[in-house]
Design a protein around this motif. Structure first.
Motif, PDB file in Angstrom:
ATOM      1  N   LEU A   1      -1.269   8.971  10.037  1.00 36.12           N
ATOM      2  CA  LEU A   1      -1.360   9.490   8.670  1.00 36.12           C
ATOM      3  C   LEU A   1      -1.131   8.388   7.648  1.00 36.12           C
ATOM      4  CD1 LEU A   1      -0.021  12.728   7.144  1.00 36.12           C
ATOM      5  CD2 LEU A   1       0.943  10.597   6.297  1.00 36.12           C
ATOM      6  N   TRP A   2      -0.167   7.509   7.922  1.00 33.17           N
ATOM      7  CA  TRP A   2       0.204   6.491   6.935  1.00 33.17           C
ATOM      8  C   TRP A   2      -0.855   5.400   6.772  1.00 33.17           C
ATOM      9  CZ3 TRP A   2       5.643   6.543   9.436  1.00 33.17           C
ATOM     10  CH2 TRP A   2       6.433   7.529   8.807  1.00 33.17           C
ATOM     11  N   ILE A   3      -1.691   5.165   7.785  1.00 32.86           N
ATOM     12  CA  ILE A   3      -2.733   4.139   7.644  1.00 32.86           C
ATOM     13  C   ILE A   3      -3.677   4.470   6.480  1.00 32.86           C
ATOM     14  CG2 ILE A   3      -4.786   3.138   8.725  1.00 32.86           C
ATOM     15  CD1 ILE A   3      -3.285   3.111  11.359  1.00 32.86           C
ATOM     16  N   PRO A   4      -4.333   5.636   6.472  1.00 37.68           N
ATOM     17  CA  PRO A   4      -5.201   5.934   5.325  1.00 37.68           C
ATOM     18  C   PRO A   4      -4.426   6.198   4.043  1.00 37.68           C
ATOM     19  CG  PRO A   4      -5.098   7.835   6.784  1.00 37.68           C
ATOM     20  CD  PRO A   4      -4.407   6.707   7.498  1.00 37.68           C
ATOM     21  N   ASN A   5      -3.176   6.693   4.172  1.00 38.34           N
ATOM     22  CA  ASN A   5      -2.351   6.913   2.996  1.00 38.34           C
ATOM     23  C   ASN A   5      -2.085   5.590   2.279  1.00 38.34           C
ATOM     24  OD1 ASN A   5       0.123   7.382   1.335  1.00 38.34           O
ATOM     25  ND2 ASN A   5      -0.015   9.422   2.232  1.00 38.34           N
ATOM     26  N   GLY A   6      -1.756   4.555   3.051  1.00 32.98           N
ATOM     27  CA  GLY A   6      -1.554   3.232   2.475  1.00 32.98           C
ATOM     28  C   GLY A   6      -2.824   2.662   1.891  1.00 32.98           C
ATOM     29  N   SER A   7      -3.948   2.937   2.559  1.00 28.81           N
ATOM     30  CA  SER A   7      -5.244   2.494   2.051  1.00 28.81           C
ATOM     31  C   SER A   7      -5.554   3.146   0.713  1.00 28.81           C
ATOM     32  CB  SER A   7      -6.340   2.826   3.065  1.00 28.81           C
ATOM     33  OG  SER A   7      -7.614   2.584   2.524  1.00 28.81           O
ATOM     34  N   LEU A   8      -5.333   4.466   0.617  1.00 27.95           N
ATOM     35  CA  LEU A   8      -5.604   5.185  -0.619  1.00 27.95           C
ATOM     36  C   LEU A   8      -4.738   4.664  -1.759  1.00 27.95           C
ATOM     37  CD1 LEU A   8      -7.037   7.580  -2.067  1.00 27.95           C
ATOM     38  CD2 LEU A   8      -5.089   8.997  -1.375  1.00 27.95           C
ATOM     39  N   GLN A   9      -3.451   4.487  -1.489  1.00 28.39           N
ATOM     40  CA  GLN A   9      -2.543   3.991  -2.511  1.00 28.39           C
ATOM     41  C   GLN A   9      -2.982   2.616  -3.017  1.00 28.39           C
ATOM     42  OE1 GLN A   9       1.449   3.272  -1.126  1.00 28.39           O
ATOM     43  NE2 GLN A   9       2.290   3.097  -3.180  1.00 28.39           N
ATOM     44  N   ALA A  10      -3.462   1.771  -2.104  1.00 34.52           N
ATOM     45  CA  ALA A  10      -3.821   0.401  -2.470  1.00 34.52           C
ATOM     46  C   ALA A  10      -5.099   0.328  -3.294  1.00 34.52           C
ATOM     47  CB  ALA A  10      -3.971  -0.446  -1.207  1.00 34.52           C
ATOM     48  N   ILE A  11      -6.084   1.175  -2.989  1.00 35.29           N
ATOM     49  CA  ILE A  11      -7.390   1.036  -3.648  1.00 35.29           C
ATOM     50  C   ILE A  11      -7.622   2.052  -4.757  1.00 35.29           C
ATOM     51  CG2 ILE A  11      -8.501  -0.044  -1.648  1.00 35.29           C
ATOM     52  CD1 ILE A  11      -9.418   3.511  -2.399  1.00 35.29           C
ATOM     53  N   LEU A  12      -6.659   2.962  -4.983  1.00 32.44           N
ATOM     54  CA  LEU A  12      -6.916   4.066  -5.896  1.00 32.44           C
ATOM     55  C   LEU A  12      -7.196   3.594  -7.325  1.00 32.44           C
ATOM     56  CD1 LEU A  12      -7.181   7.085  -5.602  1.00 32.44           C
ATOM     57  CD2 LEU A  12      -4.797   7.332  -6.299  1.00 32.44           C
ATOM     58  N   SER A  13      -6.413   2.636  -7.818  1.00 32.11           N
ATOM     59  CA  SER A  13      -6.668   2.134  -9.168  1.00 32.11           C
ATOM     60  C   SER A  13      -8.051   1.497  -9.259  1.00 32.11           C
ATOM     61  CB  SER A  13      -5.597   1.116  -9.570  1.00 32.11           C
ATOM     62  OG  SER A  13      -4.343   1.730  -9.718  1.00 32.11           O
ATOM     63  N   GLN A  14      -8.377   0.641  -8.275  1.00 32.33           N
ATOM     64  CA  GLN A  14      -9.693  -0.006  -8.267  1.00 32.33           C
ATOM     65  C   GLN A  14     -10.807   1.033  -8.116  1.00 32.33           C
ATOM     66  OE1 GLN A  14      -9.707  -3.519  -8.600  1.00 32.33           O
ATOM     67  NE2 GLN A  14     -11.809  -3.107  -9.188  1.00 32.33           N
TER      68      GLN A  14
ATOM     69  N   ILE B   1      -7.589  -2.677   6.086  1.00 32.96           N
ATOM     70  CA  ILE B   1      -8.782  -1.977   6.567  1.00 32.96           C
ATOM     71  C   ILE B   1      -9.488  -1.273   5.414  1.00 32.96           C
ATOM     72  CG2 ILE B   1      -9.634  -0.126   8.062  1.00 32.96           C
ATOM     73  CD1 ILE B   1      -7.355  -0.720   9.966  1.00 32.96           C
ATOM     74  N   GLY B   2      -8.704  -0.586   4.580  1.00 31.38           N
ATOM     75  CA  GLY B   2      -9.289   0.127   3.454  1.00 31.38           C
ATOM     76  C   GLY B   2     -10.024  -0.800   2.501  1.00 31.38           C
ATOM     77  N   GLY B   3      -9.440  -1.965   2.223  1.00 35.17           N
ATOM     78  CA  GLY B   3     -10.087  -2.922   1.330  1.00 35.17           C
ATOM     79  C   GLY B   3     -11.404  -3.423   1.892  1.00 35.17           C
ATOM     80  N   GLN B   4     -11.427  -3.712   3.198  1.00 34.17           N
ATOM     81  CA  GLN B   4     -12.658  -4.176   3.834  1.00 34.17           C
ATOM     82  C   GLN B   4     -13.726  -3.087   3.849  1.00 34.17           C
ATOM     83  OE1 GLN B   4     -13.388  -7.257   4.826  1.00 34.17           O
ATOM     84  NE2 GLN B   4     -11.380  -8.030   4.228  1.00 34.17           N
ATOM     85  N   LEU B   5     -13.324  -1.853   4.195  1.00 34.19           N
ATOM     86  CA  LEU B   5     -14.278  -0.745   4.183  1.00 34.19           C
ATOM     87  C   LEU B   5     -14.818  -0.503   2.778  1.00 34.19           C
ATOM     88  CD1 LEU B   5     -12.485   1.852   6.518  1.00 34.19           C
ATOM     89  CD2 LEU B   5     -14.534   0.520   7.040  1.00 34.19           C
ATOM     90  N   TYR B   6     -13.949  -0.627   1.798  1.00 39.05           N
ATOM     91  CA  TYR B   6     -14.334  -0.417   0.405  1.00 39.05           C
ATOM     92  C   TYR B   6     -15.423  -1.405  -0.011  1.00 39.05           C
ATOM     93  CZ  TYR B   6     -13.557   0.480  -4.620  1.00 39.05           C
ATOM     94  OH  TYR B   6     -13.711   0.826  -5.938  1.00 39.05           O
TER      95      TYR B   6
END
Length: 411
Positions: free
Chosen positions: A240-253, A376-381
């Motif tokens: 759960l925390w993997i995508p949660n951390g991804s969302l928190q990191a990229i949400l502003s961008q 991971i989230g940043g790369q996928l983004y």
């Protein structure tokens, strides 16, 4: 004399020391403000130091990851030290480090200074695991999920105020202003704690010695994961925390690129999470606790987050911000009910002398996920588009539910 009375009441176990509870709630309120006040402005602070705009999302996510990376190594150490020497000195140390980290980040001047600020915050970032151990010390075991719900609600109030306040300060005084404000309020919390915070862990319940293995994050991670009543719960939480951390990191961008929003509006959107915490803990969680077990509430939270991720991903595909707003509310509900139920399950799995260790191990797993998730989230983004991190969340949360229900976990 008042501190001695506080310690004796805490040692007795069944009653909750009201002064200790008040300090704890004030602390999490200020932590909620301090952590969330900077979220609307991070992309704008990074922007002057980025030559290629396409790399901005990656740098933003790396700033989130480096914080989690440092916390991964520091959380077990701080947790073990708090089991040995008490919660009070470690919590004050952690909060002081957060204040210094905010100040350094606000001063800025180059990317390496921004990273230095996040590293300082991460090294002393055990305040979360220590505060949960603190609440476990001062609350009866059978009521901990309720009290962790209070913690979540008060943090939610701070999280409501933080982003909106950060966005407003940035609009009026510049992008660094929220960092300076975060440093000031965190430092005030340190001063308050120094004069008024009672120690929660009685000397009779402390560890007699700390072995080197208890300071090794990898050994502690393995030991916590090897606990049969916890391993599946922690693995599910990790997913759960993997995508949660991804969302928190990229949400502003995400909101900048998809909807062309500014800091003040981004701050209001982040406040949705805090509003949802208040609503959930004040009106919904008490009813859920009467009808559902902690495990069932955890699964409800995960299911809600899946729906939220779906709507957030759809908002990127269709550039339709109402989907995003509704998705954030549903995601926020899931996150708000998952947190206290999960922390209640974790705290009930250990005795008084192990609370710091177990909470520190749990925090290490969360930190590890928040290292991996933003990267991971940043790369996928960048590679697949703004919707990709949300769809990653759907997949991983479905796997998390499957892991948790496959075999009985702690209840």
């Amino acid at each position: 004399m008042s501190k001695i009375k506080s310690q004796n009441k805490i040692a007795a176990g069944p009653s909750t020391d009201k002064h200790a509870l008040l300090f704890g709630l004030i602390s999490v309120f200020l932590i909620g403000i301090g952590f969330s006040i900077i979220t609307p402005v991070i992309p704008f602070l990074v922007q002057p130091y980025i030559i290629n705009p396409n790399n901005q999302a990656i740098v933003v996510t790396l700033l989130i990851s480096v914080y989690a990376f440092c916390m991964f190594f520091s959380a077990p150490i701080l947790g073990a030290l708090s089991d040995r020497f008490g919660r009070r000195p470690l919590l004050l140390f952690s909060l002081l480090g957060a204040a210094i980290g905010f100040l350094v980040f606000g001063i800025g001047g180059s990317l390496w200074v921004l990273f230095a600020g996040r590293i300082i915050e991460g090294i002393t970032g055990g305040s979360i695991s220590t505060i949960f151990a603190y609440f476990a010390d001062i609350t009866p075991k059978e009521q901990r999920t309720k009290y962790f719900g209070w913690v979540s609600a008060i943090t939610g109030v701070g999280s409501v105020m933080g982003p909106a306040l950060g966005g407003g300060l940035a609009a009026k005084f510049g992008y660094a202003a929220p960092l300076y404000f975060g440093a000031i309020i965190t430092l005030l919390n340190v001063v308050y704690g120094y004069f008024f915070m009672p120690e929660s862990l009685h000397k009779d319940n402390r560890l007699k010695e700390i072995t080197p293995s208890r300071l090794n994050p990898f050994i502690q991670l393995f030991n916590v994961l090897s606990m049969k009543n916890l391993n599946r719960l922690l693995i599910s939480a990790f997913l759960l925390w993997i995508p949660n951390g991804s969302l928190q990191a990229i949400l502003s961008q995400f909101t900048i690129d998809t909807f062309n929003w500014k800091p003040a509006l981004i701050g209001l959107v982040f406040s949705i999470m805090g509003i949802q915490d208040i609503i959930s803990q004040g009106f919904i969680m008490p009813r859920l606790l009467r009808k559902l077990s902690d495990k069932q509430i955890v699964i409800l939270g995960m299911s809600s987050e899946i729906i939220g991720y779906g709507l957030i991903g759809a908002s990127a595909i269709f550039s339709f911000y109402p989907f995003f707003i509704v998705g954030m509310f549903i995601f926020g509900f899931g996150d708000s009910v998952f947190g206290p139920a999960f922390n209640g399950m974790v705290s009930k799995s250990a005795d008084s002398s192990e609370q710091g260790r177990v909470q520190g191990g749990s925090q290490s797993i969360q930190s590890l996920a928040r290292i991996i998730g933003p990267i991971i989230g940043g790369q996928l983004y960048v590679m697949l588009g703004a919707a990709a991190p949300a769809f990653m969340g759907i997949i991983l949360l479905m796997a998390a539910i499957a892991v948790l229900v496959k075999k009985k976990a702690a209840v």
